[in-house]
Scaffold this motif. Structure first.
Motif, PDB file in Angstrom:
ATOM      1  N   ASN A  47      33.056 -23.985  58.097  1.00 24.86           N
ATOM      2  CA  ASN A  47      34.325 -24.079  58.835  1.00 24.86           C
ATOM      3  C   ASN A  47      34.471 -22.945  59.848  1.00 24.86           C
ATOM      4  OD1 ASN A  47      35.110 -26.371  57.423  1.00 24.86           O
ATOM      5  ND2 ASN A  47      36.166 -25.202  55.830  1.00 24.86           N
ATOM      6  N   ASP A  48      34.120 -21.725  59.425  1.00 20.81           N
ATOM      7  CA  ASP A  48      34.298 -20.552  60.292  1.00 20.81           C
ATOM      8  C   ASP A  48      33.394 -20.599  61.524  1.00 20.81           C
ATOM      9  OD1 ASP A  48      36.199 -19.539  58.587  1.00 20.81           O
ATOM     10  OD2 ASP A  48      34.807 -18.235  57.507  1.00 20.81           O
ATOM     11  N   THR A  49      32.234 -21.245  61.381  1.00 20.57           N
ATOM     12  CA  THR A  49      31.289 -21.313  62.512  1.00 20.57           C
ATOM     13  C   THR A  49      31.328 -22.681  63.198  1.00 20.57           C
ATOM     14  OG1 THR A  49      29.456 -21.996  61.073  1.00 20.57           O
ATOM     15  CG2 THR A  49      29.744 -19.633  61.427  1.00 20.57           C
ATOM     16  N   HIS A  50      32.328 -23.495  62.849  1.00 20.81           N
ATOM     17  CA  HIS A  50      32.491 -24.834  63.441  1.00 20.81           C
ATOM     18  C   HIS A  50      31.222 -25.672  63.312  1.00 20.81           C
ATOM     19  CE1 HIS A  50      36.362 -23.952  65.768  1.00 20.81           C
ATOM     20  NE2 HIS A  50      36.087 -22.865  65.082  1.00 20.81           N
ATOM     21  N   GLY A  51      30.509 -25.481  62.194  1.00 17.97           N
ATOM     22  CA  GLY A  51      29.301 -26.254  61.930  1.00 17.97           C
ATOM     23  C   GLY A  51      28.079 -25.796  62.705  1.00 17.97           C
ATOM     24  N   GLU A  52      28.189 -24.718  63.483  1.00 21.54           N
ATOM     25  CA  GLU A  52      27.071 -24.264  64.314  1.00 21.54           C
ATOM     26  C   GLU A  52      26.256 -23.148  63.669  1.00 21.54           C
ATOM     27  OE1 GLU A  52      27.907 -23.632  68.505  1.00 21.54           O
ATOM     28  OE2 GLU A  52      29.827 -24.661  68.272  1.00 21.54           O
ATOM     29  N   GLY A  53      26.717 -22.652  62.524  1.00 23.05           N
ATOM     30  CA  GLY A  53      26.013 -21.555  61.870  1.00 23.05           C
ATOM     31  C   GLY A  53      24.901 -22.043  60.961  1.00 23.05           C
ATOM     32  N   ILE A  54      23.862 -21.240  60.815  1.00 21.31           N
ATOM     33  CA  ILE A  54      22.752 -21.533  59.909  1.00 21.31           C
ATOM     34  C   ILE A  54      22.674 -20.394  58.892  1.00 21.31           C
ATOM     35  CG2 ILE A  54      20.253 -21.868  59.717  1.00 21.31           C
ATOM     36  CD1 ILE A  54      20.312 -22.800  62.669  1.00 21.31           C
ATOM     37  N   MET A  55      22.614 -20.754  57.612  1.00 22.28           N
ATOM     38  CA  MET A  55      22.527 -19.735  56.562  1.00 22.28           C
ATOM     39  C   MET A  55      21.376 -20.068  55.630  1.00 22.28           C
ATOM     40  SD  MET A  55      25.404 -18.403  53.807  1.00 22.28           S
ATOM     41  CE  MET A  55      25.663 -19.957  52.999  1.00 22.28           C
ATOM     42  N   VAL A  56      20.449 -19.127  55.456  1.00 27.60           N
ATOM     43  CA  VAL A  56      19.360 -19.284  54.498  1.00 27.60           C
ATOM     44  C   VAL A  56      19.402 -18.093  53.552  1.00 27.60           C
ATOM     45  CG1 VAL A  56      17.857 -20.664  55.958  1.00 27.60           C
ATOM     46  CG2 VAL A  56      17.725 -18.195  56.097  1.00 27.60           C
ATOM     47  N   ARG A  57      19.053 -18.334  52.299  1.00 22.06           N
ATOM     48  CA  ARG A  57      19.172 -17.280  51.295  1.00 22.06           C
ATOM     49  C   ARG A  57      18.038 -17.355  50.289  1.00 22.06           C
ATOM     50  NH1 ARG A  57      24.312 -19.907  48.036  1.00 22.06           N
ATOM     51  NH2 ARG A  57      23.362 -18.879  46.258  1.00 22.06           N
ATOM     52  N   SER A  58      17.755 -16.233  49.658  1.00 20.24           N
ATOM     53  CA  SER A  58      16.743 -16.208  48.604  1.00 20.24           C
ATOM     54  C   SER A  58      17.058 -15.071  47.646  1.00 20.24           C
ATOM     55  CB  SER A  58      15.346 -16.024  49.194  1.00 20.24           C
ATOM     56  OG  SER A  58      15.207 -14.736  49.739  1.00 20.24           O
ATOM     57  N   SER A  59      16.511 -15.179  46.449  1.00 18.84           N
ATOM     58  CA  SER A  59      16.748 -14.174  45.416  1.00 18.84           C
ATOM     59  C   SER A  59      16.227 -12.814  45.871  1.00 18.84           C
ATOM     60  CB  SER A  59      16.055 -14.607  44.124  1.00 18.84           C
ATOM     61  OG  SER A  59      16.199 -13.626  43.136  1.00 18.84           O
ATOM     62  N   ASN A  60      16.990 -11.756  45.552  1.00 14.60           N
ATOM     63  CA  ASN A  60      16.606 -10.414  45.975  1.00 14.60           C
ATOM     64  C   ASN A  60      16.730  -9.405  44.830  1.00 14.60           C
ATOM     65  OD1 ASN A  60      15.635  -8.726  47.998  1.00 14.60           O
ATOM     66  ND2 ASN A  60      17.664  -8.072  48.642  1.00 14.60           N
ATOM     67  N   GLY A  61      16.337  -9.853  43.630  1.00 11.14           N
ATOM     68  CA  GLY A  61      16.319  -8.946  42.483  1.00 11.14           C
ATOM     69  C   GLY A  61      17.685  -8.693  41.878  1.00 11.14           C
ATOM     70  N   PHE A  62      17.759  -7.654  41.046  1.00 12.36           N
ATOM     71  CA  PHE A  62      19.000  -7.286  40.369  1.00 12.36           C
ATOM     72  C   PHE A  62      19.427  -5.881  40.795  1.00 12.36           C
ATOM     73  CE2 PHE A  62      17.759 -10.812  37.810  1.00 12.36           C
ATOM     74  CZ  PHE A  62      18.896 -11.254  37.146  1.00 12.36           C
ATOM     75  N   GLU A  63      20.731  -5.688  40.923  1.00 10.27           N
ATOM     76  CA  GLU A  63      21.287  -4.368  41.224  1.00 10.27           C
ATOM     77  C   GLU A  63      22.504  -4.130  40.348  1.00 10.27           C
ATOM     78  OE1 GLU A  63      22.087  -3.749  45.361  1.00 10.27           O
ATOM     79  OE2 GLU A  63      20.055  -4.331  46.002  1.00 10.27           O
ATOM     80  N   ALA A  64      22.969  -2.893  40.339  1.00  9.69           N
ATOM     81  CA  ALA A  64      24.144  -2.541  39.534  1.00  9.69           C
ATOM     82  C   ALA A  64      25.347  -3.392  39.932  1.00  9.69           C
ATOM     83  CB  ALA A  64      24.461  -1.059  39.704  1.00  9.69           C
ATOM     84  N   TYR A  65      26.176  -3.722  38.942  1.00  2.00           N
ATOM     85  CA  TYR A  65      27.365  -4.556  39.150  1.00  2.00           C
ATOM     86  C   TYR A  65      28.236  -3.973  40.258  1.00  2.00           C
ATOM     87  CZ  TYR A  65      31.749  -6.930  37.951  1.00  2.00           C
ATOM     88  OH  TYR A  65      32.918  -7.658  37.979  1.00  2.00           O
ATOM     89  N   LYS A  66      28.643  -4.821  41.195  1.00  2.00           N
ATOM     90  CA  LYS A  66      29.365  -4.375  42.391  1.00  2.00           C
ATOM     91  C   LYS A  66      30.885  -4.375  42.241  1.00  2.00           C
ATOM     92  CE  LYS A  66      25.432  -4.096  44.570  1.00  2.00           C
ATOM     93  NZ  LYS A  66      24.821  -2.797  44.868  1.00  2.00           N
ATOM     94  N   GLY A  67      31.393  -4.753  41.085  1.00  2.00           N
ATOM     95  CA  GLY A  67      32.851  -4.767  40.905  1.00  2.00           C
ATOM     96  C   GLY A  67      33.451  -6.145  41.135  1.00  2.00           C
ATOM     97  N   GLU A  68      34.767  -6.226  40.965  1.00  2.00           N
ATOM     98  CA  GLU A  68      35.464  -7.502  41.101  1.00  2.00           C
ATOM     99  C   GLU A  68      35.404  -8.009  42.538  1.00  2.00           C
ATOM    100  OE1 GLU A  68      36.960  -9.562  38.900  1.00  2.00           O
ATOM    101  OE2 GLU A  68      36.106  -8.302  37.324  1.00  2.00           O
ATOM    102  N   ILE A  69      35.254  -9.307  42.676  1.00  2.00           N
ATOM    103  CA  ILE A  69      35.242  -9.953  43.985  1.00  2.00           C
ATOM    104  C   ILE A  69      36.371 -10.984  44.021  1.00  2.00           C
ATOM    105  CG2 ILE A  69      33.934 -11.447  45.564  1.00  2.00           C
ATOM    106  CD1 ILE A  69      31.379 -10.168  44.469  1.00  2.00           C
ATOM    107  N   GLU A  70      37.148 -10.933  45.080  1.00  2.00           N
ATOM    108  CA  GLU A  70      38.284 -11.850  45.194  1.00  2.00           C
ATOM    109  C   GLU A  70      37.804 -13.295  45.216  1.00  2.00           C
ATOM    110  OE1 GLU A  70      40.783 -12.427  48.916  1.00  2.00           O
ATOM    111  OE2 GLU A  70      42.042 -11.042  47.769  1.00  2.00           O
ATOM    112  N   SER A  71      38.451 -14.132  44.382  1.00  2.00           N
ATOM    113  CA  SER A  71      38.051 -15.535  44.314  1.00  2.00           C
ATOM    114  C   SER A  71      38.889 -16.374  45.286  1.00  2.00           C
ATOM    115  CB  SER A  71      38.216 -16.052  42.875  1.00  2.00           C
ATOM    116  OG  SER A  71      39.560 -15.875  42.451  1.00  2.00           O
ATOM    117  N   ARG A  72      38.929 -17.652  45.057  1.00  2.00           N
ATOM    118  CA  ARG A  72      39.649 -18.564  45.950  1.00  2.00           C
ATOM    119  C   ARG A  72      41.097 -18.115  46.153  1.00  2.00           C
ATOM    120  NH1 ARG A  72      40.039 -24.012  43.194  1.00  2.00           N
ATOM    121  NH2 ARG A  72      42.089 -23.281  42.544  1.00  2.00           N
TER     122      ARG A  72
END
Length: 612
Positions: free
Chosen positions: A461-486
């Motif tokens: 929605n934010d990129t009006h359908g023009e954005g491309i996002m690719v992702r892959s696993s990048n290991g484990f790191e220390a817990y980053k804290g609470e993240i705001e949900s919906r």
């Protein structure tokens, strides 16, 4: 079948780099089809979901012949969620063809699959694909791949890889950008010259093969698939099966097939180097070693990376339960999951901690990995309710809590970058790189996996359908804290019945609707997203009160905004811990975990841990 020259290769790449298209071309030029035969594109992607989604989900085998040498080809998935398919077949091949887009360059998943190949000592062949693109930058991409090899600690021999350039769609490969290719002969010649055929003399040694994949035939039962590393195997032969726990069992090979083109051909015996499918061993598992009777020589077990995400597969308890599904009980779900465990090595199933809840905790490699299974079960006639996806944490050496991280590469129009960057920063993401050509920005983030649950639809929605996002696993790191949900609440139906246009028209000002008119709803079903942060109970079945008075224009037909219809993945990303996705063969619905208002008030202070 004679003891012929054999080479096994795998094609690895990121999603959409052209793997399946290249395999199509190899099959055509390898004589797998008749001259007049009609051939569909991406013929190896034979599964319905693979064709609909346009991705490879399951690794598959085929074979061609070139100048007297049999070449077994393995087409592998490119999506990170199906990396377990890639991991287990790497041991069955002699080399890999690494396919990289001439414009995009190496992507996150390219790094993962390449690292697995290098760890096993394979010497990859690089092919820069799609060199006919207007924005191709093949020479720069070769340098980027070389840097990636060095980052992954490649040996000197591996760094001296052969580079081919080509257009998989047209079946062309060439040794330099300057020459004009006409077919894939340079690739075939490179494979034979660089790799060489499997040593024929190994066929004289005692039998040693390892099972790398499983299949099932309704007539002959479970099938084992794997490569013969030494010796030969014969139909009807009694063999020793060394299980992953070192237990040794005796079994008899009842049927033996090898690949010829896209088909499996029955043979009486097969030799070292070949990839075979066999029947007759109902207890066979991935990683098991097949040896000659009383000549035990087990191979190293195949290790698969641990799951990173879980969902609860629950019995559907909505008022509509059992109306369209054939398989609705806990026993049905259990049997189906056990069957899936036989062939899906990246999956794990555990009982729920709360014995009062009918269902199972299913662990996998990501949302897509699990949603493909849910969609398949749905098509088979299953009904079930699915909980919100949860990431799997683990403990560090000193007791610290670790969480899975993702490397995300975003390619978006410059005008939308600010919004996307702001949202990723709020989700505890860390930008590691950014590049721009003035029109589009390439942004790289390291971000917690749980922060990306529900982000894809926002990103679209934010990129009006023009954005491309690719992702892959990048290991484990220390817990980053609470993240705001919906941020938004939902509109909850407080009545059962069919939705009416009059009621929906009045609800449109309250938020975004998920249902249209004349849709059956029930008490506790989610019918829309509230424009505010709280949940709101509404009645979408209210009709207009009838009177004897008619006013000009007041009885005009109601014009409704089309509802937002969610796909399975979107629904799973959207829900919160106190909500479920109801999946049936015909419908995908969102509902509250507790359907009645009274129950929701009773449980409003409950903790989600109760349901894990």
């Amino acid at each position: 079948m004679s003891n012929q020259k054999i080479i096994n290769i795998a094609v690895i790449a990121h999603v959409d780099a052209g793997k399946s298209t290249l395999v199509d071309a190899l099959l055509k030029q390898g004589g797998a089809f008749r001259d007049n035969q009609e051939v569909v594109e991406q013929i190896m992607d034979s599964n319905d979901q693979e064709r609909e989604r346009g991705i490879t989900i399951y690794s598959k085998n085929c074979a061609i012949e070139y100048k007297g040498t049999k070449i077994n080809i393995v087409d592998t998935p490119g999506h990170a969620d199906f990396s377990s398919e890639v991991e287990r077949i790497m041991k069955t091949v002699d080399t890999v063809i690494l396919l990289v887009d001439s414009s995009e360059g190496p992507m996150p998943q390219t790094r993962f699959v390449l690292s697995k190949a290098l760890e096993l000592g394979l010497n990859p062949i690089l092919m820069i694909n799609k060199i006919d693109k207007k924005d191709q930058r093949a020479e720069e991409v070769v340098e980027e791949v070389l840097e990636l090899f060095m980052e992954l600690d490649a040996t000197d021999e591996q760094l001296n890889f052969t580079t081919l350039y080509g257009i998989a769609r047209e079946g062309i490969a060439q040794l330099s950008l300057d020459e004009k290719g006409i077919d894939l002969s340079p690739m075939f010649e490179t494979i034979i010259e660089q790799i060489g055929t499997y040593p024929i003399e190994l066929a004289d040694k005692p039998l040693k093969m390892q099972v790398s994949s499983l299949a099932y035939d309704s007539f002959i039962g479970r099938l084992g698939i794997g490569r013969i590393f030494e010796g030969k195997i014969t139909e009807g032969q009694t063999v020793s099966v060394v299980k992953n726990n070192s237990e040794v069992k005796q079994a008899k090979i009842s049927k033996l097939t090898v690949y010829q083109g896209l088909n499996k051909v029955n043979v009486k015996e097969a030799y070292a180097g070949d990839i075979i499918t066999f029947a007759g061993i109902d207890h066979i598992s991935i990683g098991d070693t097949i040896n000659e009777l009383n000549n035990i020589n087990p191979m190293e077990p195949i290790t698969i990376e641990e799951p990173t995400m879980s969902m609860n597969f629950l019995v559907n308890t909505s008022p509509f339960a059992g109306k369209v599904g054939k398989f609705v009980t806990s026993r049905n779900i259990k049997e189906r999951l056990e069957k899936e465990l036989e062939v899906n090595v990246g999956l794990k199933v555990k009982p729920l901690d709360n014995p009062t809840i009918e269902g199972f905790k299913v662990l996998g490699r990501g949302e897509l990995h699990l949603s493909v299974l849910i969609e398949q079960m749905r098509r088979e006639g299953f009904e079930l309710a699915i909980s919100k996806p949860e990431v799997i944490f683990k403990k560090g050496e000193n007791g610290t809590l670790l969480e899975p991280m993702e490397k995300v590469i975003l390619n978006i129009p410059t005008e939308y970058s600010g919004t996307v960057i702001n949202k990723l920063n709020q989700r505890k993401g860390l930008m590691t790189d950014m590049d721009s050509d003035g029109v589009r920005d390439k942004i790289v983030y390291n971000i917690p996996l749980r922060a990306l649950i529900g982000f894809r639809s926002e990103f679209t929605n934010d990129t009006h359908g023009e954005g491309i996002m690719v992702r892959s696993s990048n290991g484990f790191e220390a817990y980053k804290g609470e993240i705001e949900s919906r941020k938004n609440g939902v509109l909850i139906s407080m009545a059962a019945g069919k939705t009416l246009p009059y009621a929906l028209n009045n609800l449109e000002e309250r938020g975004i609707l998920f249902v249209g008119p004349q849709v059956e709803v029930y008490d506790g079903m989610i019918v829309g997203q509230h424009s505010r942060d709280n949940d709101l109970e509404v009645n979408p079945t209210t009709g207009k009160k009838l009177t004897n008075t008619r006013a000009s224009g007041s009885d005009d037909s109601v014009k409704l905004t089309p509802p937002k219809l969610m796909t399975l993945e979107e629904a799973l990303e959207y829900i919160e811990w106190d909500e479920l996705v109801e999946v049936t063969p015909e419908d995908i619905r969102l509902r509250k975990r507790w359907l009645s208002n009274t129950e929701r008030r009773q449980h409003r202070n409950d903790n989600k841990k109760v349901f894990e």
